[in-house]
Write a protein that holds these residues in place. Structure first.
Motif, short mmCIF file in Angstrom:
data_model
loop_
_atom_site.label_atom_id
_atom_site.label_comp_id
_atom_site.label_asym_id
_atom_site.label_seq_id
_atom_site.Cartn_x
_atom_site.Cartn_y
_atom_site.Cartn_z
N THR A 56 4.16 -1.49 0.12
CA THR A 56 4.96 -1.42 1.33
C THR A 56 4.06 -1.09 2.51
O THR A 56 2.93 -0.63 2.35
N SER A 57 4.57 -1.34 3.71
CA SER A 57 3.84 -1.00 4.93
C SER A 57 4.72 -0.15 5.82
O SER A 57 5.95 -0.14 5.68
N ASP A 58 4.09 0.59 6.72
CA ASP A 58 4.82 1.46 7.64
C ASP A 58 5.23 0.63 8.86
O ASP A 58 4.38 0.15 9.61
N HIS A 59 6.53 0.49 9.05
CA HIS A 59 7.04 -0.35 10.15
C HIS A 59 6.79 0.28 11.52
O HIS A 59 6.95 -0.38 12.55
N LYS A 60 6.42 1.55 11.55
CA LYS A 60 6.14 2.20 12.82
C LYS A 60 4.79 1.78 13.39
O LYS A 60 4.50 1.97 14.56
N ASP A 61 3.93 1.22 12.52
CA ASP A 61 2.60 0.81 12.95
C ASP A 61 2.59 -0.65 13.39
O ASP A 61 3.62 -1.30 13.49
N LEU A 62 1.40 -1.17 13.63
CA LEU A 62 1.21 -2.52 14.10
C LEU A 62 1.73 -3.55 13.09
O LEU A 62 1.66 -3.33 11.88
N ASP A 63 2.28 -4.66 13.58
CA ASP A 63 2.73 -5.74 12.72
C ASP A 63 1.53 -6.28 11.94
O ASP A 63 0.51 -6.68 12.53
N PRO A 64 1.58 -6.30 10.57
CA PRO A 64 0.43 -6.76 9.77
C PRO A 64 -0.06 -8.15 10.17
O PRO A 64 -1.26 -8.44 10.08
N ALA A 65 0.86 -9.01 10.63
CA ALA A 65 0.47 -10.38 10.99
C ALA A 65 -0.51 -10.42 12.16
O ALA A 65 -1.20 -11.43 12.36
N LYS A 92 -3.30 0.06 14.15
CA LYS A 92 -3.59 -0.02 12.72
C LYS A 92 -2.36 -0.48 11.94
O LYS A 92 -1.22 -0.36 12.41
N VAL A 93 -2.62 -1.00 10.74
CA VAL A 93 -1.58 -1.30 9.77
C VAL A 93 -1.75 -0.31 8.63
O VAL A 93 -2.87 -0.06 8.17
N GLN A 94 -0.64 0.28 8.18
CA GLN A 94 -0.71 1.28 7.13
C GLN A 94 0.08 0.79 5.91
O GLN A 94 1.28 0.54 5.99
N TYR A 95 -0.65 0.64 4.78
CA TYR A 95 -0.02 0.20 3.54
C TYR A 95 0.09 1.36 2.55
O TYR A 95 -0.78 2.24 2.50
N PHE A 96 1.15 1.33 1.76
CA PHE A 96 1.33 2.29 0.68
C PHE A 96 1.40 1.51 -0.63
O PHE A 96 2.31 0.71 -0.83
N ILE A 97 0.43 1.75 -1.50
CA ILE A 97 0.39 1.06 -2.79
C ILE A 97 0.69 2.10 -3.87
O ILE A 97 0.00 3.12 -3.97
N LYS A 98 1.73 1.86 -4.67
CA LYS A 98 2.13 2.78 -5.73
C LYS A 98 2.02 2.07 -7.07
O LYS A 98 2.93 1.34 -7.48
N PRO A 99 0.87 2.24 -7.77
CA PRO A 99 0.63 1.48 -9.00
C PRO A 99 1.66 1.70 -10.09
O PRO A 99 2.12 0.74 -10.72
#
Length: 204
Positions: free
Chosen positions: A172-181, A159-166
């Protein structure tokens, strides 16, 4: 019959919910102050006190009576003869309802509202048969909104995990998870005053 509950309001007044508290009925149950009205060709009972009945705190089994000599603004215990000035029946009922609400809302989630805040949710969707999106909206320790977005392949733990802070305008994304690309080529987040975009180019 279920267990009866009497709630203590103060040293003089306690109260209970009668059987007509939530809805009318074809039986008045334990309500002692009601009126009837025909509904769908049958008589139904309605509580005149919004389902709230007042009891003596010293003698909880005794329901307080309205003293007619005080135009209904004084309650009297028929056992100890204690007279209680209440000012307004409606105001007293509102006090009792607020006590009941404390029990209902004691574990409620506190949500900070602003121009872009969305109530706390957790949702899973499958935009295609191969992908799954999971959205979790919550607040951080500073009370700021965090939208956690998980993008994953169906049937795998990748999985790719994103953090959106309005409020902070961050994506941002969690670098410990899968590469978003490896899953998506672009993510775009539209906020109140800006648009955040990240584009990925998969290595050949």
């Amino acid at each position: 019959m279920g267990d009866k509950i009497i709630y203590r309001l103060d040293d003089e007044i306690s109260f209970r919910k009668c059987s007509l508290f939530d809805e009318c009925s074809t039986d008045h149950g334990d309500c002692t102050n009601f009126h009837t009205k025909e509904v769908h060709f049958h008589d139904h009972y309605f509580c005149n006190q919004e389902g709230i009945h007042f009891h003596c705190t010293k003698h909880p089994e005794i329901e307080l009576e309205y003293d007619p000599s005080f135009d209904g603004t004084v309650l009297t215990c028929p056992k100890c003869r204690n007279q209680i000035e209440i000012g307004s029946t409606r105001a007293l009922i509102s006090r009792c309802l607020r006590v009941l609400n404390r029990e209902i809302f004691k574990d409620a989630t506190l949500i900070r509202l602003d121009d872009w805040y969305t109530p706390e949710i957790k949702e899973k969707t499958k935009p295609t048969p191969d992908y799954r999106l999971t959205t979790n909206i919550k607040t951080d320790k500073d009370g700021h909104t965090i939208v956690v977005l998980y993008v994953s392949y169906v049937g795998t733990g990748d999985k790719v995990q994103y953090f959106i802070k309005p409020e902070k305008g961050q994506l941002t994304s969690d670098h410990k998870d899968l590469d978003p690309a490896k899953i998506i080529s672009k993510i775009e987040v539209t906020l109140k005053d800006r648009t955040l975009t990240q584009t990925y180019h998969k290595e050949q």
